[in-house]
Design a protein around this motif. Structure first.
Motif, mmCIF file in Angstrom:
data_model
loop_
_atom_site.group_PDB
_atom_site.id
_atom_site.type_symbol
_atom_site.label_atom_id
_atom_site.label_comp_id
_atom_site.label_asym_id
_atom_site.label_seq_id
_atom_site.Cartn_x
_atom_site.Cartn_y
_atom_site.Cartn_z
ATOM 1 N N THR A 36 34.548 33.626 35.817
ATOM 2 C CA THR A 36 35.138 34.927 36.794
ATOM 3 C C THR A 36 36.402 34.911 36.342
ATOM 4 O OG1 THR A 36 35.104 34.036 38.273
ATOM 5 C CG2 THR A 36 32.570 35.111 38.222
ATOM 6 N N LEU A 37 37.469 34.314 36.224
ATOM 7 C CA LEU A 37 38.487 34.043 36.093
ATOM 8 C C LEU A 37 39.408 33.626 34.602
ATOM 9 C CD1 LEU A 37 39.392 31.773 38.901
ATOM 10 C CD2 LEU A 37 40.002 34.123 39.431
ATOM 11 N N LEU A 38 40.007 35.067 34.015
ATOM 12 C CA LEU A 38 39.941 35.118 32.310
ATOM 13 C C LEU A 38 41.523 34.448 33.116
ATOM 14 C CD1 LEU A 38 38.309 37.352 30.973
ATOM 15 C CD2 LEU A 38 37.590 34.857 31.567
ATOM 16 N N ILE A 39 42.039 33.269 32.324
ATOM 17 C CA ILE A 39 43.642 33.242 33.053
ATOM 18 C C ILE A 39 44.169 33.297 30.767
ATOM 19 C CG2 ILE A 39 45.232 31.421 32.468
ATOM 20 C CD1 ILE A 39 43.572 29.905 34.626
ATOM 21 N N LEU A 40 44.908 34.793 30.743
ATOM 22 C CA LEU A 40 45.838 34.893 29.516
ATOM 23 C C LEU A 40 46.531 33.964 29.669
ATOM 24 C CD1 LEU A 40 45.010 38.883 29.226
ATOM 25 C CD2 LEU A 40 43.638 36.777 29.289
ATOM 26 N N THR A 41 47.028 33.650 28.310
ATOM 27 C CA THR A 41 48.240 32.601 28.132
ATOM 28 C C THR A 41 49.200 32.434 26.784
ATOM 29 O OG1 THR A 41 48.768 30.085 28.532
ATOM 30 C CG2 THR A 41 46.826 30.515 27.226
ATOM 31 N N THR A 60 32.115 45.598 32.681
ATOM 32 C CA THR A 60 32.615 44.081 33.025
ATOM 33 C C THR A 60 33.981 44.247 33.721
ATOM 34 O OG1 THR A 60 33.446 43.617 31.253
ATOM 35 C CG2 THR A 60 31.062 43.732 31.310
ATOM 36 N N ARG A 61 34.658 45.149 34.303
ATOM 37 C CA ARG A 61 36.347 45.039 34.314
ATOM 38 C C ARG A 61 36.286 44.598 35.363
ATOM 39 N NH1 ARG A 61 39.772 42.632 35.954
ATOM 40 N NH2 ARG A 61 41.742 43.768 35.807
ATOM 41 N N THR A 62 34.838 44.687 36.265
ATOM 42 C CA THR A 62 35.256 44.403 37.692
ATOM 43 C C THR A 62 34.148 42.383 38.141
ATOM 44 O OG1 THR A 62 32.508 45.137 38.504
ATOM 45 C CG2 THR A 62 34.967 46.581 38.991
ATOM 46 N N LYS A 63 33.729 42.523 36.856
ATOM 47 C CA LYS A 63 33.373 40.934 36.730
ATOM 48 C C LYS A 63 34.432 39.701 36.641
ATOM 49 C CE LYS A 63 28.529 42.251 34.817
ATOM 50 N NZ LYS A 63 27.967 41.945 34.257
ATOM 51 N N VAL A 64 35.868 39.868 36.554
ATOM 52 C CA VAL A 64 36.679 38.793 36.739
ATOM 53 C C VAL A 64 37.532 39.565 36.743
ATOM 54 C CG1 VAL A 64 35.319 37.976 34.659
ATOM 55 C CG2 VAL A 64 37.441 39.884 34.009
ATOM 56 N N SER A 65 38.782 38.087 37.246
ATOM 57 C CA SER A 65 40.260 38.807 37.418
ATOM 58 C C SER A 65 41.003 38.013 36.609
ATOM 59 C CB SER A 65 40.702 38.140 38.901
ATOM 60 O OG SER A 65 40.240 38.620 40.211
ATOM 61 N N LEU A 66 41.743 39.120 36.087
ATOM 62 C CA LEU A 66 43.005 38.601 35.036
ATOM 63 C C LEU A 66 44.128 37.933 35.277
ATOM 64 C CD1 LEU A 66 42.610 42.357 32.840
ATOM 65 C CD2 LEU A 66 41.093 39.778 32.333
ATOM 66 N N ARG A 80 28.263 38.542 42.246
ATOM 67 C CA ARG A 80 29.840 38.278 41.268
ATOM 68 C C ARG A 80 30.190 39.475 41.854
ATOM 69 N NH1 ARG A 80 29.181 36.068 35.877
ATOM 70 N NH2 ARG A 80 29.938 38.062 35.167
ATOM 71 N N ASP A 81 29.990 40.824 41.723
ATOM 72 C CA ASP A 81 31.539 41.436 41.559
ATOM 73 C C ASP A 81 32.337 41.820 42.610
ATOM 74 O OD1 ASP A 81 30.287 41.880 39.154
ATOM 75 O OD2 ASP A 81 29.042 44.620 39.574
ATOM 76 N N CYS A 82 31.761 41.616 43.949
ATOM 77 C CA CYS A 82 32.688 40.803 45.320
ATOM 78 C C CYS A 82 33.117 39.869 45.272
ATOM 79 C CB CYS A 82 31.198 41.620 46.208
ATOM 80 S SG CYS A 82 30.724 43.148 46.391
ATOM 81 N N GLN A 83 32.987 38.898 44.661
ATOM 82 C CA GLN A 83 33.591 37.782 44.913
ATOM 83 C C GLN A 83 35.068 37.619 43.915
ATOM 84 O OE1 GLN A 83 32.131 35.405 46.146
ATOM 85 N NE2 GLN A 83 30.766 35.935 46.603
ATOM 86 N N ARG A 84 35.697 37.436 45.104
ATOM 87 C CA ARG A 84 37.416 37.502 44.887
ATOM 88 C C ARG A 84 38.486 36.626 45.331
ATOM 89 N NH1 ARG A 84 37.200 40.612 40.851
ATOM 90 N NH2 ARG A 84 37.403 42.665 40.771
ATOM 91 N N ILE A 85 39.251 35.890 44.891
ATOM 92 C CA ILE A 85 39.984 35.221 45.577
ATOM 93 C C ILE A 85 41.181 35.616 46.118
ATOM 94 C CG2 ILE A 85 42.008 33.143 45.166
ATOM 95 C CD1 ILE A 85 40.478 31.771 42.859
ATOM 96 N N ARG A 86 41.705 35.903 47.276
ATOM 97 C CA ARG A 86 42.602 36.362 47.967
ATOM 98 C C ARG A 86 44.035 35.432 48.021
ATOM 99 N NH1 ARG A 86 39.351 40.443 48.227
ATOM 100 N NH2 ARG A 86 38.411 40.903 49.632
ATOM 101 N N LEU A 87 45.015 36.374 47.320
ATOM 102 C CA LEU A 87 46.471 35.502 47.068
ATOM 103 C C LEU A 87 46.767 36.630 47.977
ATOM 104 C CD1 LEU A 87 46.457 35.672 42.987
ATOM 105 C CD2 LEU A 87 45.917 33.523 44.491
ATOM 106 N N GLU A 88 48.039 35.839 48.296
ATOM 107 C CA GLU A 88 49.110 36.171 49.134
ATOM 108 C C GLU A 88 49.795 36.802 48.377
ATOM 109 O OE1 GLU A 88 51.176 33.831 52.422
ATOM 110 O OE2 GLU A 88 49.036 32.713 52.486
ATOM 111 N N THR A 89 50.525 36.930 47.588
ATOM 112 C CA THR A 89 51.175 37.577 46.647
ATOM 113 C C THR A 89 50.504 37.450 44.807
ATOM 114 O OG1 THR A 89 53.914 37.422 45.281
ATOM 115 C CG2 THR A 89 52.131 34.937 46.172
ATOM 116 N N PRO A 90 51.232 38.068 44.201
ATOM 117 C CA PRO A 90 50.608 38.441 42.706
ATOM 118 C C PRO A 90 52.002 37.562 41.724
ATOM 119 C CG PRO A 90 51.822 40.654 43.681
ATOM 120 C CD PRO A 90 51.414 39.684 44.794
ATOM 121 N N ILE A 91 52.285 37.391 42.454
ATOM 122 C CA ILE A 91 53.046 36.517 41.413
ATOM 123 C C ILE A 91 52.520 34.454 41.744
ATOM 124 C CG2 ILE A 91 55.923 35.513 41.040
ATOM 125 C CD1 ILE A 91 54.952 38.421 40.862
#
Length: 188
Positions: A67-72, A101-107, A3-14
């Motif tokens: 795996t994706l934490l959305i801070l709002t 646990t930082r490598t388990k999630v994207s912020l 699970r640590d290796c699963q990432r969504i690839r984004l073209e931009t951080p915005i």
């Protein structure tokens, strides 16, 4: 851990509002989202307690396989103020690093606060993976509706903002000798 290796690839951080909605509502089971408010009660002046609650909620979400934490800060109102975005991002990033646990999630951050390149770059350098500066897009939309911006529709204006902001972040990084956003993220 796979699970640590699963990432969504984004073209931009915005992220535009539409892109964040797509991420939030995507159906891939490996990318489960959890939305965490970054708010505190104005009347109780409980900023520190709210940060502790954010950390506990993030820990719980990770235990549940998110795996994706959305801070709002979207729900801020007269009774609930936003925790400063940089404080929330940096605090949570370091909490997760300490917890291992930082490598388990994207912020991801959904906030009205960041608007300029410096603010966006700081958020990335303190650990956020992507930012949805929703107030920027609301201002662009209003300016187009009021004809303050002419000659382009909202999609083009938003795209131009995202492109310009991304180029600005890359320029900041390149002056520091950093060639990828992944190397810049969390570097402070």
């Amino acid at each position: 851990h796979s699970r640590d290796c699963q990432r969504i690839r984004l073209e931009t951080p915005i992220l535009s509002d539409m892109h964040l909605a797509q991420i939030r509502n995507q159906s891939f089971s490996v990318f489960q989202t959890e939305t965490l408010p970054i708010l505190f009660s104005v009347s109780e002046d409980d900023l520190e307690k709210s940060l502790d609650n954010l950390f506990a909620d993030a820990d719980q979400a990770i235990e549940e396989g998110k795996t994706l934490l959305i801070l709002t800060d979207r729900e801020m109102n007269q009774k609930k103020a936003a925790i400063p975005a940089l404080l929330a991002v940096a605090g949570l990033h370091h909490h997760l690093v300490r917890s291992g646990t930082r490598t388990k999630v994207s912020l991801l951050l959904e906030s009205a606060e960041p608007r300029d390149i410096h603010q966006l770059a700081m958020l990335i350098s303190y650990g956020v993976d992507a930012v949805n500066p929703y107030l920027v897009f609301a201002i662009l939309d209003k300016a187009i509706q009021e004809k303050s911006i002419q000659g382009m529709d909202f999609e083009r204006a938003a795209s131009r903002y995202i492109q310009t902001a991304t180029e600005g972040i890359i320029k900041i990084m390149s002056k520091m000798g950093i060639s990828t956003i992944q190397r810049y993220r969390g570097a402070q």
